[in-house]
Design a protein around this motif. Sequence first.
Motif, PDB file in Angstrom:
ATOM      1  N   PRO A 109       6.278   8.945   0.071  1.00 22.64           N
ATOM      2  CA  PRO A 109       5.469  10.071   0.601  1.00 22.64           C
ATOM      3  C   PRO A 109       4.091  10.017   0.250  1.00 22.64           C
ATOM      4  CG  PRO A 109       6.829  10.791  -1.090  1.00 22.64           C
ATOM      5  CD  PRO A 109       7.045   9.282  -1.009  1.00 22.64           C
ATOM      6  N   HIS A 110       3.501  10.591   1.084  1.00 24.60           N
ATOM      7  CA  HIS A 110       1.677  10.710   0.934  1.00 24.60           C
ATOM      8  C   HIS A 110       1.163   9.446   0.938  1.00 24.60           C
ATOM      9  CE1 HIS A 110       2.505  15.029   0.007  1.00 24.60           C
ATOM     10  NE2 HIS A 110       3.487  14.580  -0.838  1.00 24.60           N
ATOM     11  N   HIS A 111       1.561   8.382   1.739  1.00 18.56           N
ATOM     12  CA  HIS A 111       1.496   7.077   1.970  1.00 18.56           C
ATOM     13  C   HIS A 111      -0.080   7.096   2.062  1.00 18.56           C
ATOM     14  CE1 HIS A 111       1.005   2.710   3.187  1.00 18.56           C
ATOM     15  NE2 HIS A 111       1.951   2.632   2.192  1.00 18.56           N
ATOM     16  N   ASP A 112      -0.556   7.939   3.110  1.00 15.55           N
ATOM     17  CA  ASP A 112      -2.014   7.673   3.647  1.00 15.55           C
ATOM     18  C   ASP A 112      -3.023   8.137   2.539  1.00 15.55           C
ATOM     19  OD1 ASP A 112      -1.100   7.028   6.092  1.00 15.55           O
ATOM     20  OD2 ASP A 112      -1.153   9.057   6.982  1.00 15.55           O
ATOM     21  N   ASN A 113      -2.511   8.790   1.414  1.00 13.58           N
ATOM     22  CA  ASN A 113      -3.452   9.179   0.367  1.00 13.58           C
ATOM     23  C   ASN A 113      -3.120   8.366  -0.702  1.00 13.58           C
ATOM     24  OD1 ASN A 113      -4.496  11.263   1.795  1.00 13.58           O
ATOM     25  ND2 ASN A 113      -2.489  12.490   1.405  1.00 13.58           N
ATOM     26  N   LEU A 114      -2.611   7.278  -0.695  1.00 11.06           N
ATOM     27  CA  LEU A 114      -2.033   6.404  -2.001  1.00 11.06           C
ATOM     28  C   LEU A 114      -2.904   4.981  -1.821  1.00 11.06           C
ATOM     29  CD1 LEU A 114       1.770   6.240  -2.296  1.00 11.06           C
ATOM     30  CD2 LEU A 114       0.147   6.975  -4.036  1.00 11.06           C
ATOM     31  N   THR A 115      -3.384   4.458  -2.892  1.00  9.87           N
ATOM     32  CA  THR A 115      -4.042   3.242  -2.917  1.00  9.87           C
ATOM     33  C   THR A 115      -3.017   2.534  -3.684  1.00  9.87           C
ATOM     34  OG1 THR A 115      -6.302   4.199  -3.161  1.00  9.87           O
ATOM     35  CG2 THR A 115      -6.086   1.918  -4.096  1.00  9.87           C
ATOM     36  N   ASP A 125      -3.566  10.188 -14.741  1.00 10.34           N
ATOM     37  CA  ASP A 125      -3.132  11.783 -13.889  1.00 10.34           C
ATOM     38  C   ASP A 125      -2.648  11.655 -12.725  1.00 10.34           C
ATOM     39  OD1 ASP A 125      -4.481  13.114 -16.221  1.00 10.34           O
ATOM     40  OD2 ASP A 125      -6.304  12.700 -15.379  1.00 10.34           O
ATOM     41  N   CYS A 126      -3.163  10.457 -11.957  1.00 10.57           N
ATOM     42  CA  CYS A 126      -2.782  10.444 -10.405  1.00 10.57           C
ATOM     43  C   CYS A 126      -2.055   9.179  -9.990  1.00 10.57           C
ATOM     44  CB  CYS A 126      -3.814  10.526  -9.634  1.00 10.57           C
ATOM     45  SG  CYS A 126      -4.767  12.328  -9.972  1.00 10.57           S
ATOM     46  N   GLY A 127      -1.471   8.476 -11.030  1.00  3.97           N
ATOM     47  CA  GLY A 127      -0.964   7.100 -10.747  1.00  3.97           C
ATOM     48  C   GLY A 127       0.164   6.674 -11.545  1.00  3.97           C
ATOM     49  N   PHE A 128       0.874   5.631 -10.810  1.00  2.00           N
ATOM     50  CA  PHE A 128       2.239   5.135 -11.176  1.00  2.00           C
ATOM     51  C   PHE A 128       1.854   3.417 -11.322  1.00  2.00           C
ATOM     52  CE2 PHE A 128       3.435   9.181  -9.116  1.00  2.00           C
ATOM     53  CZ  PHE A 128       4.092   9.490  -9.984  1.00  2.00           C
ATOM     54  N   TRP A 129       2.675   2.954 -12.221  1.00  2.00           N
ATOM     55  CA  TRP A 129       2.826   1.496 -12.439  1.00  2.00           C
ATOM     56  C   TRP A 129       4.231   1.095 -12.326  1.00  2.00           C
ATOM     57  CZ3 TRP A 129      -0.523  -0.847 -16.783  1.00  2.00           C
ATOM     58  CH2 TRP A 129      -1.846  -0.742 -16.757  1.00  2.00           C
ATOM     59  N   ILE A 177       3.427  -6.080 -11.079  1.00  2.00           N
ATOM     60  CA  ILE A 177       3.166  -4.784 -10.969  1.00  2.00           C
ATOM     61  C   ILE A 177       2.539  -3.972  -9.887  1.00  2.00           C
ATOM     62  CG2 ILE A 177       2.068  -2.848 -12.319  1.00  2.00           C
ATOM     63  CD1 ILE A 177       2.699  -4.207 -14.967  1.00  2.00           C
ATOM     64  N   VAL A 178       3.091  -2.950  -9.235  1.00  3.20           N
ATOM     65  CA  VAL A 178       2.414  -2.258  -8.242  1.00  3.20           C
ATOM     66  C   VAL A 178       1.899  -0.996  -8.990  1.00  3.20           C
ATOM     67  CG1 VAL A 178       2.943  -1.113  -5.803  1.00  3.20           C
ATOM     68  CG2 VAL A 178       4.290  -3.255  -6.690  1.00  3.20           C
ATOM     69  N   ALA A 179       0.321  -0.931  -8.562  1.00  2.12           N
ATOM     70  CA  ALA A 179      -0.212   0.201  -9.188  1.00  2.12           C
ATOM     71  C   ALA A 179      -0.634   1.114  -8.045  1.00  2.12           C
ATOM     72  CB  ALA A 179      -1.593  -0.285  -9.932  1.00  2.12           C
ATOM     73  N   LEU A 180       0.013   2.181  -8.039  1.00  2.00           N
ATOM     74  CA  LEU A 180      -0.118   3.261  -7.151  1.00  2.00           C
ATOM     75  C   LEU A 180      -1.155   4.343  -7.666  1.00  2.00           C
ATOM     76  CD1 LEU A 180       3.523   3.582  -6.445  1.00  2.00           C
ATOM     77  CD2 LEU A 180       1.916   2.565  -4.931  1.00  2.00           C
ATOM     78  N   ALA A 181      -2.126   4.714  -6.891  1.00  2.00           N
ATOM     79  CA  ALA A 181      -3.056   6.026  -7.375  1.00  2.00           C
ATOM     80  C   ALA A 181      -3.116   6.812  -6.156  1.00  2.00           C
ATOM     81  CB  ALA A 181      -4.402   5.241  -7.756  1.00  2.00           C
ATOM     82  N   LEU A 182      -3.030   8.079  -6.397  1.00  2.00           N
ATOM     83  CA  LEU A 182      -2.855   8.815  -5.365  1.00  2.00           C
ATOM     84  C   LEU A 182      -4.415   9.784  -5.500  1.00  2.00           C
ATOM     85  CD1 LEU A 182      -1.206  10.651  -3.270  1.00  2.00           C
ATOM     86  CD2 LEU A 182      -0.668  12.136  -5.401  1.00  2.00           C
ATOM     87  N   GLN A 199      -7.967  -2.944 -11.444  1.00  2.00           N
ATOM     88  CA  GLN A 199      -7.489  -2.429 -10.068  1.00  2.00           C
ATOM     89  C   GLN A 199      -7.117  -0.941  -9.983  1.00  2.00           C
ATOM     90  OE1 GLN A 199      -7.501  -4.843  -7.559  1.00  2.00           O
ATOM     91  NE2 GLN A 199      -8.151  -6.193  -8.859  1.00  2.00           N
ATOM     92  N   HIS A 200      -6.316  -0.524 -10.910  1.00  2.00           N
ATOM     93  CA  HIS A 200      -5.808   0.882 -10.954  1.00  2.00           C
ATOM     94  C   HIS A 200      -6.813   1.706 -11.180  1.00  2.00           C
ATOM     95  CE1 HIS A 200      -2.894   3.872 -10.904  1.00  2.00           C
ATOM     96  NE2 HIS A 200      -3.347   4.358 -12.000  1.00  2.00           N
ATOM     97  N   PHE A 201      -7.914   1.668 -11.911  1.00  2.00           N
ATOM     98  CA  PHE A 201      -8.927   2.630 -12.363  1.00  2.00           C
ATOM     99  C   PHE A 201     -10.178   2.507 -11.695  1.00  2.00           C
ATOM    100  CE2 PHE A 201      -5.837   2.709 -15.750  1.00  2.00           C
ATOM    101  CZ  PHE A 201      -5.354   4.124 -15.778  1.00  2.00           C
TER     102      PHE A 201
END
Length: 145
Positions: free
Chosen positions: A115-121, A91-95, A49-54, A142-144
């Motif tokens: 997109p917005h890669h620089d603002n993604l964890t 609110d700001c993230g995807f799995w 799982i890739v956790a993405l947080a903006l 990890q995500h939160f």
Amino acid sequence: MADFDLRDVEFQSDGSADSLTASMAPALFHENLKREIATAGREGRELTIVALALAPSAFASVATLQEALIEIAFAISSGLRGGDFFARISDCGFWVLLRTDASSAAGVIDRLDLPHHDNLTIHIVVRKYFGYNAWIDEIDLQHFR
């Protein structure tokens, strides 16, 4: 930079899809994940799982943050292979569930050119020997953060 309340970011689903990004609803994601874990166990496949947080602080308004979430969801849905799936979990993230190991998962994320890669964890969490609950707990940590 952000001068808004995260509670203003739209985060609702009808049980099937997120109303803002049209990504899979969290409950449906978890149902599919449980089935995928069972199948991967039988087939001896890795799951990641890739956790993405903006970062909301990178956006001047709720509207620009929501636009970024929509753009990211579109990039993910356009670039995933068959069998992989994703949901907006916060609110700001995807799995994103990927049927692969950690090194290949990193390649998938690079290929998606989000997109917005620089603002993604981005956190990559491989299932390995985790059961469902332990894996979710690890991803949550990890995500939160």
